[in-house]
Structure formats: structure tokens, C-alpha cells
Design an enzyme around this catalytic site. Structure first.
Site, mmCIF file in Angstrom:
data_model
loop_
_atom_site.group_PDB
_atom_site.id
_atom_site.type_symbol
_atom_site.label_atom_id
_atom_site.label_comp_id
_atom_site.label_asym_id
_atom_site.label_seq_id
_atom_site.Cartn_x
_atom_site.Cartn_y
_atom_site.Cartn_z
ATOM 1 C CE1 TYR A 130 -7.132 -62.891 56.176
ATOM 2 C CE2 TYR A 130 -7.116 -61.591 58.175
ATOM 3 C CZ TYR A 130 -7.360 -62.778 57.519
ATOM 4 O OH TYR A 130 -7.851 -63.850 58.210
ATOM 5 C CE LYS A 183 -16.007 -72.485 48.035
ATOM 6 N NZ LYS A 183 -16.775 -73.676 48.445
ATOM 7 C CG ASP A 216 -16.571 -75.985 50.914
ATOM 8 O OD1 ASP A 216 -15.482 -76.160 50.361
ATOM 9 O OD2 ASP A 216 -17.635 -75.903 50.280
ATOM 10 C CG ASP A 240 -7.303 -65.839 60.918
ATOM 11 O OD1 ASP A 240 -6.903 -66.302 61.997
ATOM 12 O OD2 ASP A 240 -7.747 -64.677 60.783
ATOM 13 C CG ASP A 244 -8.867 -69.486 65.775
ATOM 14 O OD1 ASP A 244 -7.645 -69.301 65.696
ATOM 15 O OD2 ASP A 244 -9.650 -68.669 66.311
#
Ligand code: NAD
Length: 353
Positions: A130, A183, A216, A240, A244
Site C-alpha cells: 500500500y 507468496k 493463488d 484485501d 472480498d
């Protein structure tokens, strides 16, 4: 107890009006003595004060016991020099709200997309990819030449450790299972450190089962069988995105509660954005913000050991379940009411339960 209320942009005013009714009903029924202090942020504040958020507002929030922040049109806010500051980032950074707690569960009465589940995404909230919050001043996204951009991701051992601790402490109150999502196959050093810290904290919680997933593949696992997860801990951007997905899998993005918590402050905030496509139509689902308000009450109840706040938080959850099941909800979750009517019915149900 003072809670600052900032309705926000788009569907914010509609969903926040429903939420404040619920908070008032909770205060009345459980004797919480809540005082809601209304103020503005986002476009309203930009118009009135020349900035989406102001230092005076921050002081007001610091002096209060909690903040309810409506969804903000953050994509509109491009230039901080013109007062266009991302309010989410502003409060998360200024109040060090490092843990973003995003529960997602299926509800009776809402068609299950992938079977029943009940999980929580615990997302690091103060660094990662961010660009507007991971350095002390300026932006960590740079235009090197007109055709080259460099975006920096910050990962620190302390932030990894504290978010890991939040996840394990939460898991102890639930299913005692933490899934670490990363990751590290590509971001070997940063996510390597994240995993290391999660494993270190895990040793303090031997009762908690731990597993690890590459982000992933995690998307496939969550869509295939979300019921195998309890608490999922991950870095900022992965959390984030993943949250969702889990909110939508639970029935609607409008059902995703979200608490931003630090050591001293906490902010309830819907998981979704300002939804300009449905703003002003009285169709937005206020549950996300209402459930976030419940999370804020629980946080205060735990922190200050106030049973009435814990009872109120539980009652909000139970009322949400009963309301959804009775169709006293918006159409995105199969209900038959508008936003305002949903808020009124919820408050009434909470008072009468
Ligand atoms: P969004 O989350 O606002 O909307 C995505 C989709 O979900 C839309 O179809 C919308 O109608 C639907 N939706 C969202 N909330 C809903 C609700 N409560 N009830 C029913 N349907 C709902 O995402 P977006 O359209 O990409 O972003 C709009 C604005 O919100 C942008 O400016 C973005 O930057 C901002 N945003 C803010 C936050 C925040 O304040 N925390 C989070 C995400 C996006």
C-alpha cells in the site's frame, strides 16, 4: 462511551443511517450509554473543509472510544496536495490500526454458493503493497520515467509478529486453526519473513493447528471448500482481495463485516466500497456496516471487560441471522426490504429480542 460516526460517500449515508439506528437500539437495550458524534469525511469534508479528512477530525477520533467509518470513494482521491487523502489509510496509519478482522460466514436464508462455512480473514493493515501508508512521508509508488513505475512493498518483522499474534489469539476463541497465506515462492524474503514470524508465534499456541497456502492456490481452495478454514492470516493486499472473495461467497459483499483494530483504537468499517452504481437507490445492504459496528462493540467489551458490550455484540450477530432468515434484508441477499427499512426492522428486532 463516545463513537465518532462518519457516513462517507456513495452508499455510505444510507448504510450508516441504518447502522446508527442499530447502535442506538443496542445502547438502549443493553444500557451501553453510547454517544454518537456525527462528523464528515470524504467528499462532504472536501467540500466543507478543503480536505477529505482534517487534523481536527483526527483529534476528535483520538478522544473518542471508537470510530464508525462509512465507505469512501477512495478512487476519486488522487492528489493529497489538494486535500484528497484516502480516509481509510489516514485512520489506519494515524491510529496504527494494524489488524483488519474480516469475518465471513454463510447464513440460513441466503442461498449457499459453496456450502456452509464460518471463517475470519485477519489481514495486516499498515504496510505491504500500500503505497500511501508503508512509508513515513510521500508515496512508495514512483514514476521513474514516463514508461516505468516502481511500487515498493514494505514488510517488517514487528508487523508480521503482531498480526500473527492477533490471528492466533482469535483462533483460540474459535476453531483453533490458523492458515497462513503467502507468496513466498516469489516474494521469498518478505513473505519468507512473514511465514517465519507466524511460525514463531505459533509455537506459543501449541493447541492451534497451523497450515500454509500460497495465495493463488488459496483462491481455489477457498472456492472449492471454504469450510476447511477457520482463521486465515495474511499480508495486506492478499487479505484485501481474499476477504472480498470470502464475503461474496458468504452471499454478498454487503455481508462482510470489518474491524480495524490497534492497541488503543478501533474503527468499524464496511468491507466494501462506496458502490456508486447503487448509491441513493435505497438498495444497498447495510449489514456489512451493522456487523462491523457489532465487532467494534465486542472489541470494547473485550478490552475494557464490559459484559454489556459483549452481550450487545452477540445480540447484533444473532439479530442479523434472524433478520436475514426472515427476509428482513436487502435484495442482494434475497430479502424484500430497502436499506432504510432493513435498518428500522433490525433495530426493532434487536430491541424486542
Ligand atoms: P465496491 O465495493 O464499492 O462495489 C463492488 C460491487 O459490489 C458493486 O457492484 C456494488 O454495487 C456491490 N456492493 C458493494 N457494497 C454493497 C452493499 N453494501 N450492498 C449491495 N451491493 C454492494 O467496489 P468499487 O465499485 O470497485 O469501488 C467504488 C469506490 O469505493 C471506489 O472509489 C473505491 O476506491 C472505493 N472503495 C472504498 C473502500 C473503503 O472505503 N473501505 C473499499 C473498497 C473500495
Amino acid at each position: 462511551m463516545k463513537i465518532v460516526v462518519l457516513p462517507g460517500d456513495g452508499i455510505g449515508p444510507e448504510t450508516m443511517a441504518a447502522t446508527t439506528q442499530v447502535l442506538q437500539a443496542a445502547s438502549q437495550r443493553f444500557g451501553l450509554g453510547l454517544a454518537l458524534e456525527h462528523d464528515v469525511a470524504g467528499h462532504d469534508s472536501l467540500r466543507q473543509h478543503g480536505a477529505t479528512v482534517t487534523p481536527a477530525l483526527l483529534e476528535r477520533v483520538k478522544a473518542a472510544d471508537g470510530l464508525m467509518l462509512g465507505p469512501m470513494a477512495t478512487y476519486d482521491f488522487k492528489d493529497e496536495a489538494k486535500g484528497e487523502i484516502n480516509p481509510s489509510k489516514f485512520f489506519r496509519k494515524a491510529l496504527d490500526l494494524y489488524a483488519n478482522i474480516r469475518p465471513a460466514r454463510t447464513w440460513d436464508g441466503v442461498p449457499h454458493k459453496v456450502g456452509q462455512f464460518d471463517l475470519v480473514v485477519v489481514r495486516e493493515n499498515t504496510e505491504g503493497f500500500y503505497a500511501d501508508r508503508n512509508i513515513a512521508s510521500g508515496s512508495s509508488e514512483m514514476l521513474i520515467t514516463p514508461d516505468v513505475v516502481v511500487s515498493l512493498r514494505r514488510i517488517t518483522r514487528d508487523c508480521c509478529a503482531r498480526i500473527a499474534r492477533s490471528a492466533f489469539e482469535l483462533a483460540m476463541t474459535r476453531g483453533r486453526h490458523v492458515s497462513v497465506v503467502h507468496k513466498a515462492n516469489v516474494l521469498k524474503i518478505g513473505d519468507g519473513m512473514f511465514i517465519e514470524e507466524c511460525q514463531r508465534v505459533a509455537r506459543e499456541f501449541p493447541e492451534v493447528r497451523v497450515d500454509e497456502f500460497i495465495v493463488d492456490a488459496m483462491m481455489a481452495h477457498v472456492v472449492r471448500a471454504p469450510q476447511r478454514f477457520d482463521v486465515i492470516v495474511t499480508t495486506n493486499m492478499f487479505g484485501d482481495i481474499l476477504s472480498d472473495l470470502t464475503a461474496e461467497l458468504s452471499g454478498s459483499l454487503g455481508l462482510g463485516g470489518s474491524l480495524n483494530a490497534g492497541r488503543e483504537h478501533a474503527m468499524g468499517q464496511a468491507a466494501h466500497g462506496s458502490a456508486p452504481d447503487i448509491a441513493g437507490q435505497n438498495v444497498a445492504n447495510p449489514f456489512s456496516l451493522i456487523l462491523s459496528a457489532g465487532q467494534l462493540l465486542r472489541w470494547q467489551g473485550q478490552r475494557r471487560q464490559l459484559p454489556a458490550f459483549l452481550d450487545a455484540a452477540k445480540a447484533i450477530e444473532l439479530t442479523a441471522a434472524a433478520a436475514v432468515s426472515a427476509g428482513e434484508a436487502t435484495r442482494d441477499v434475497g430479502g424484500r426490504l430497502g436499506t432504510a427499512e432493513t435498518g428500522r426492522a433490525f433495530a426493532q428486532r434487536l430491541l424486542n429480542a
